[in-house]
Design a protein around this motif. Structure first.
Motif, PDB file in Angstrom:
ATOM      1  N   THR A   1      -6.963  -2.506  -5.762  1.00  0.00           N
ATOM      2  CA  THR A   1      -5.827  -3.151  -5.155  1.00  0.00           C
ATOM      3  C   THR A   1      -6.423  -4.526  -4.180  1.00  0.00           C
ATOM      4  O   THR A   1      -7.511  -4.299  -3.835  1.00  0.00           O
ATOM      5  CB  THR A   1      -4.876  -2.210  -4.361  1.00  0.00           C
ATOM      6  OG1 THR A   1      -5.547  -2.237  -2.617  1.00  0.00           O
ATOM      7  CG2 THR A   1      -4.330  -0.818  -4.919  1.00  0.00           C
TER       8      THR A   1
ATOM      9  N   CYS B   1      -7.122  -3.983   0.499  1.00  0.00           N
ATOM     10  CA  CYS B   1      -8.446  -3.326   0.931  1.00  0.00           C
ATOM     11  C   CYS B   1      -9.516  -4.442   1.667  1.00  0.00           C
ATOM     12  O   CYS B   1      -9.413  -5.553   1.362  1.00  0.00           O
ATOM     13  CB  CYS B   1      -9.147  -2.674  -0.008  1.00  0.00           C
ATOM     14  SG  CYS B   1      -9.924  -3.651  -1.360  1.00  0.00           S
TER      15      CYS B   1
ATOM     16  N   GLU C   1      -4.646   6.449  -9.864  1.00  0.00           N
ATOM     17  CA  GLU C   1      -5.647   7.454  -9.573  1.00  0.00           C
ATOM     18  C   GLU C   1      -5.538   8.856 -10.166  1.00  0.00           C
ATOM     19  O   GLU C   1      -4.366   9.370 -10.452  1.00  0.00           O
ATOM     20  CB  GLU C   1      -5.520   7.716  -8.072  1.00  0.00           C
ATOM     21  CG  GLU C   1      -5.866   6.410  -7.194  1.00  0.00           C
ATOM     22  CD  GLU C   1      -5.929   6.853  -5.597  1.00  0.00           C
ATOM     23  OE1 GLU C   1      -5.633   8.029  -5.211  1.00  0.00           O
ATOM     24  OE2 GLU C   1      -5.722   5.756  -4.834  1.00  0.00           O
TER      25      GLU C   1
ATOM     26  N   ARG D   1       0.916   4.224  -3.002  1.00  0.00           N
ATOM     27  CA  ARG D   1       0.540   5.581  -2.661  1.00  0.00           C
ATOM     28  C   ARG D   1       1.657   6.424  -3.410  1.00  0.00           C
ATOM     29  O   ARG D   1       1.106   7.684  -3.787  1.00  0.00           O
ATOM     30  CB  ARG D   1       0.591   5.678  -1.033  1.00  0.00           C
ATOM     31  CG  ARG D   1      -0.699   5.420  -0.406  1.00  0.00           C
ATOM     32  CD  ARG D   1      -0.477   5.607   1.213  1.00  0.00           C
ATOM     33  NE  ARG D   1       0.004   6.811   1.412  1.00  0.00           N
ATOM     34  CZ  ARG D   1       0.279   7.244   2.620  1.00  0.00           C
ATOM     35  NH1 ARG D   1       0.423   6.187   3.565  1.00  0.00           N
ATOM     36  NH2 ARG D   1       0.655   8.285   2.950  1.00  0.00           N
TER      37      ARG D   1
ATOM     38  N   PRO E   1       0.867  -1.261   0.121  1.00  0.00           N
ATOM     39  CA  PRO E   1       0.113  -0.033   0.148  1.00  0.00           C
ATOM     40  C   PRO E   1       0.618   1.078  -0.162  1.00  0.00           C
ATOM     41  O   PRO E   1       0.487   2.267  -0.782  1.00  0.00           O
ATOM     42  CB  PRO E   1      -0.699  -0.148   1.391  1.00  0.00           C
ATOM     43  CG  PRO E   1      -0.890  -1.383   1.341  1.00  0.00           C
ATOM     44  CD  PRO E   1       0.270  -2.363   1.106  1.00  0.00           C
ATOM     45  N   GLY E   2       1.850   1.227   0.814  1.00  0.00           N
ATOM     46  CA  GLY E   2       2.632   2.402   0.738  1.00  0.00           C
ATOM     47  C   GLY E   2       3.387   2.911  -0.582  1.00  0.00           C
ATOM     48  O   GLY E   2       3.339   3.802  -1.055  1.00  0.00           O
TER      49      GLY E   2
ATOM     50  N   TRP F   1     -12.464   1.322  -4.199  1.00  0.00           N
ATOM     51  CA  TRP F   1     -11.510   1.563  -3.010  1.00  0.00           C
ATOM     52  C   TRP F   1     -11.851   0.320  -2.099  1.00  0.00           C
ATOM     53  O   TRP F   1     -10.954   0.288  -1.147  1.00  0.00           O
ATOM     54  CB  TRP F   1     -11.900   2.766  -2.385  1.00  0.00           C
ATOM     55  CG  TRP F   1     -12.145   3.763  -3.332  1.00  0.00           C
ATOM     56  CD1 TRP F   1     -13.358   4.538  -3.747  1.00  0.00           C
ATOM     57  CD2 TRP F   1     -11.065   4.337  -4.274  1.00  0.00           C
ATOM     58  NE1 TRP F   1     -12.893   5.562  -4.716  1.00  0.00           N
ATOM     59  CE2 TRP F   1     -11.650   5.183  -5.139  1.00  0.00           C
ATOM     60  CE3 TRP F   1      -9.800   4.121  -4.532  1.00  0.00           C
ATOM     61  CZ2 TRP F   1     -10.863   5.937  -6.083  1.00  0.00           C
ATOM     62  CZ3 TRP F   1      -8.761   4.690  -5.518  1.00  0.00           C
ATOM     63  CH2 TRP F   1      -9.308   5.603  -6.085  1.00  0.00           C
TER      64      TRP F   1
ATOM     65  N   VAL G   1       4.136  12.323   0.162  1.00  0.00           N
ATOM     66  CA  VAL G   1       3.482  11.246   0.216  1.00  0.00           C
ATOM     67  C   VAL G   1       2.985  10.863   1.512  1.00  0.00           C
ATOM     68  O   VAL G   1       1.942  10.246   1.803  1.00  0.00           O
ATOM     69  CB  VAL G   1       4.086  10.147  -0.565  1.00  0.00           C
ATOM     70  CG1 VAL G   1       3.203   8.985  -0.560  1.00  0.00           C
ATOM     71  CG2 VAL G   1       4.426  10.671  -2.113  1.00  0.00           C
TER      72      VAL G   1
ATOM     73  N   GLU H   1     -11.004  11.123  -6.160  1.00  0.00           N
ATOM     74  CA  GLU H   1      -9.861  10.293  -6.769  1.00  0.00           C
ATOM     75  C   GLU H   1     -10.708   9.300  -7.610  1.00  0.00           C
ATOM     76  O   GLU H   1     -11.403   8.603  -7.094  1.00  0.00           O
ATOM     77  CB  GLU H   1      -9.028   9.799  -5.794  1.00  0.00           C
ATOM     78  CG  GLU H   1      -8.555  10.702  -4.672  1.00  0.00           C
ATOM     79  CD  GLU H   1      -7.349  11.785  -5.497  1.00  0.00           C
ATOM     80  OE1 GLU H   1      -6.934  11.358  -6.551  1.00  0.00           O
ATOM     81  OE2 GLU H   1      -7.388  13.135  -5.025  1.00  0.00           O
TER      82      GLU H   1
ATOM     83  N   ASN I   1       0.520   6.697  -6.907  1.00  0.00           N
ATOM     84  CA  ASN I   1      -0.765   7.547  -7.187  1.00  0.00           C
ATOM     85  C   ASN I   1      -0.293   8.986  -7.060  1.00  0.00           C
ATOM     86  O   ASN I   1      -0.859   9.843  -7.725  1.00  0.00           O
ATOM     87  CB  ASN I   1      -1.735   7.204  -6.305  1.00  0.00           C
ATOM     88  CG  ASN I   1      -2.531   5.786  -6.658  1.00  0.00           C
ATOM     89  OD1 ASN I   1      -2.779   5.792  -7.979  1.00  0.00           O
ATOM     90  ND2 ASN I   1      -2.874   5.090  -5.879  1.00  0.00           N
ATOM     91  N   PHE I   2       0.937   9.199  -6.247  1.00  0.00           N
ATOM     92  CA  PHE I   2       1.104  10.710  -6.018  1.00  0.00           C
ATOM     93  C   PHE I   2       1.741  11.151  -7.333  1.00  0.00           C
ATOM     94  O   PHE I   2       1.722  12.210  -7.744  1.00  0.00           O
ATOM     95  CB  PHE I   2       2.096  10.601  -4.872  1.00  0.00           C
ATOM     96  CG  PHE I   2       2.487  12.348  -4.546  1.00  0.00           C
ATOM     97  CD1 PHE I   2       1.649  13.085  -3.834  1.00  0.00           C
ATOM     98  CD2 PHE I   2       3.696  12.530  -5.069  1.00  0.00           C
ATOM     99  CE1 PHE I   2       2.205  14.420  -3.681  1.00  0.00           C
ATOM    100  CE2 PHE I   2       4.166  14.025  -4.752  1.00  0.00           C
ATOM    101  CZ  PHE I   2       3.599  14.856  -4.041  1.00  0.00           C
TER     102      PHE I   2
END
Length: 247
Positions: free
Chosen positions: A194, A197, A213, A18, A14-15, A168, A42, A224, A21-22
Motif C-alpha cells: 500500500t 507505509c 493478505e 484493514r 489504511p482502516g 509492508w 477489525v 501474513e 484484509n480481515f
C-alpha cells in the motif's frame, strides 16, 4: 477474493484496507457477522466499515455480505492465494497512463545510475536477487543489500539508485538504509503493498500493489503473506523499460 477491483482497493485508506484484509482472511465468519461485530473484530468504527462498503461499490453492509456469500458458493475455494487480484493489477496497469509515467520515471532513474542497489525485507530476498539478475542481464551494475545490509552508502562519487521491495514497507533496518541513501541524495524506487507505509512515503517513485493478505500458520508463528506476482511483473517491466534508455 476477487469481488473487489484493484482500482477500488487503491482508493482505500489504511482502516478500510484493514477491513478488506480481515474479510479475505475470515470469509466464513464474516458472512454471519453484523456490522458492529465486524467493526469490533477489525478494530475500526462502523463508519469505516460503511465507507469500505461504499468504496467497494456496495450500497451497504447487506450487499457486502451478499457478495461474500456468493464468493463462498464458488467452487474450488482452498484458502490459498487468489491470482485474480494480481491479474487485475497487471491488466489495470497496462492501460493506466499514471502507471506508465511512473514506470518511465523509474526506468530513467535506473538508466542514469551507475549502480542499482536492491534491498527489502527477509521475505523479499529471492525477488531482490532476481531483480539484480534482470538488471545485470541488460548491462546495469546491480547489487543486493538484503535486510538493509551488504551495500555501502555512496559519498557522492558514484551515482546510485536504490530499489526497495517490501510488502509492508516498514522495518528498522530498511528505514535506516533508506535514510542513509536519502541523505546522500540517492533517488528511491519502491514496491510496497500500500502507499500508506513509511517506505512508500519516503520514495521518489512508488508502486503499490494492494494484494490481499493471506495468513499462513507454521509450527512456531503466524505470518501474513501477499502474492508476489505483481512484484515479478514490475521488475520485468522495469528491466524492459530501462533497456529502452540504454539503446
Amino acid at each position: 477474493m476477487n469481488v473487489f477491483s484493484y482500482e477500488q482497493l487503491r482508493k482505500m485508506n489504511p482502516g478500510e484496507f484493514r477491513v478488506y484484509n480481515f474479510i479475505v482472511s475470515h470469509l466464513d465468519a464474516v458472512s454471519e457477522m453484523n456490522i458492529r461485530q465486524m467493526a469490533e473484530s477489525v478494530g475500526v468504527s462502523t463508519t469505516t466499515v460503511l465507507r469500505f462498503c461504499e468504496k467497494a461499490g456496495c450500497s451497504g453492509y447487506t450487499e457486502l455480505k451478499y457478495r461474500i456469500r456468493q464468493e463462498l458458493d464458488m467452487p474450488n475455494r482452498n484458502g490459498g492465494f487468489d491470482v485474480e487480484p494480481a491479474i487485475q493489477y497487471m491488466k489495470t496497469s497496462a492501460k493506466d497512463n499514471i502507471f506508465a509515467d511512473k514506470m518511465a520515471q523509474a526506468a530513467k532513474i535506473c538508466a542514469d545510475a551507475s549502480q542499482i542497489i536492491l534491498s527489502g525485507n527477509r521475505e523479499s530476498k529471492n525477488l531482490i536477487r532476481y531483480g539484480a539478475y534482470l538488471f545485470s542481464g541488460i548491462g546495469k551494475a546491480a547489487f543486493t543489500a538484503e535486510d538493509g545490509w551488504g551495500a555501502v552508502c555512496p559519498k557522492g562519487e558514484t551515482k546510485q539508485a536504490i530499489l526497495i521491495l517490501s510488502s509492508w514497507g516498514s522495518g528498522e533496518d530498511i528505514i535506516s538504509l533508506i535514510n542513509s541513501y536519502k541523505r546522500a541524495g540517492v533517488l528511491l524506487i519502491s514496491v510496497t503493498n500500500t502507499e500508506h507505509c513509511p517506505v512508500a512515503q519516503m520514495s521518489d517513485v512508488n508502486f503499490s500493489c494492494y494484494m490481499p493478505e493471506v495468513s499462513r500458520i507454521s509450527r512456531h508463528e503466524r505470518k501474513e503473506l501477499v502474492s508476489q506476482i505483481p512484484t515479478v511483473y514490475l521488475l520485468e517491466t522495469l528491466a524492459n523499460e530501462i533497456r529502452k534508455f540504454l539503446k
